[in-house]
Design an enzyme around this catalytic site. Structure first.
Site, PDB file in Angstrom:
ATOM      1  CB  SER A  21     -50.702 150.473 103.081  1.00 50.83           C
ATOM      2  OG  SER A  21     -49.642 151.376 103.279  1.00 50.83           O
ATOM      3  CE  LYS A  29     -54.463 151.425 101.709  1.00 57.67           C
ATOM      4  NZ  LYS A  29     -55.001 150.728 100.514  1.00 57.67           N
ATOM      5  CE1 TYR A  80     -53.348 154.854 101.174  1.00 57.40           C
ATOM      6  CE2 TYR A  80     -51.671 154.465 102.863  1.00 57.40           C
ATOM      7  CZ  TYR A  80     -52.225 154.177 101.631  1.00 57.40           C
ATOM      8  OH  TYR A  80     -51.670 153.201 100.845  1.00 57.40           O
TER       9      TYR A  80
END
Length: 281
Positions: free
Chosen positions: A152, A169, A165
């Site tokens: 991401s 990543k 999140y």
């Protein structure tokens, strides 16, 4: 540009190759399934919705004449992943390309986020990729194939209210950059992909701090990519066996700012990336 697109479209690199895509029924995963099918690949799709899987397999057969094995599988379940990969190898003889695409997100302040949310995000985004890679790696090594990992923009730019999140990543980068080194003499390529903001359904199933699902608006206030555009770029990167593919809506100037002037980046860019409108003065 059209000549380049036609050239890549005709490329036979993936003709008859077996491509396993997690989260293959929606968003970037669905667009990748279509794109690899157009390239002549045979598909293995893992997702949670069997009806969506069946519909996707039928679509690929009807419109792209693609052989597809569609399996319901929670990538957070290591045993289920091993069983799914074994079925894929039994059906097609092996796996050439693994696309670790499945992922979930959340929007909640760290202090308001239950531990269970962190655990679920890591279970899908990080351990899901780990489970699939461990299960498929022997076949990928035997075929000198490649592993594609959907990371991401969060891999290099922090965003507010995405701590779990973002952490997942960063963990992917640590794992797969290390794995790339271990595989450098094996003929296996590892490509990390960092898309920018893309119009997918992931935010419709976003978690909030208590673990419930609440649809969230797209946080980015600028240009948003389509899943098809992102999939096309990933496909081209796979053809070229790239190591890192950064597909960011944030320009290189902003990325340099994030690296060399982080405080300024956090003050100027992070609110915009996080979808926070400037406050009137």
């Amino acid at each position: 540009m059209r000549r380049v697109i036609r050239k890549v479209f005709r490329n036979k690199v993936f003709d008859r190759k077996v491509v396993l895509i997690t989260g293959g029924c929606a968003g970037i995963g669905r667009a990748l399934a279509v794109r690899f099918a157009q390239g002549g690949a045979r598909l293995v799709l893992l997702d949670l919705d069997q009806a969506a899987l069946d519909g996707m397999a039928q679509h690929l057969a009807d419109h792209h004449n693609a052989e597809t094995l569609a399996l319901r599988c929670d990538v957070a379940d290591a045993q289920a992943v091993r069983a799914a990969v074994a079925l894929a190898v039994e059906r097609f003889g092996g796996i050439d390309v693994l696309v670790n695409n499945a992922g979930i997100t959340h929007r909640s302040a760290f202090v308001e986020t239950d531990l269970a949310v962190f655990e679920r995000i890591m279970a899908v985004n990080y351990f899901g990729a780990l489970h699939c890679t461990q299960a498929a790696l022997p076949s990928i090594q035997a075929r000198r194939g490649q592993i594609i990992v959907l990371s991401s923009l969060s891999g290099f730019a922090p965003m507010l209210y995405r701590s779990a999140y973002n952490a997942s990543k960063h963990a992917l980068h640590g794992l797969f950059e290390s794995l790339r080194l271990e595989l450098r003499d094996s003929g296996v390529n590892v490509m990390l992909v960092c898309p920018g903001f893309t119009a997918t359904d992931i935010r419709k199933h976003a978690l909030v701090g208590d673990g419930s699902v609440t649809p969230q608006p797209l946080p980015f206030l600028g240009k948003v990519y389509s899943p098809q555009d992102t999939a096309e770029a990933i496909y081209r990167g796979a053809v070229r066996r790239k190591r890192l593919l950064v597909l960011s809506n944030v320009n290189w100037g902003a990325r340099l700012l994030a690296r060399f002037c982080p405080r300024l980046f956090e003050r100027v860019m992070v609110p915009r990336l996080s979808g926070l409108k400037p406050q009137a003065r």
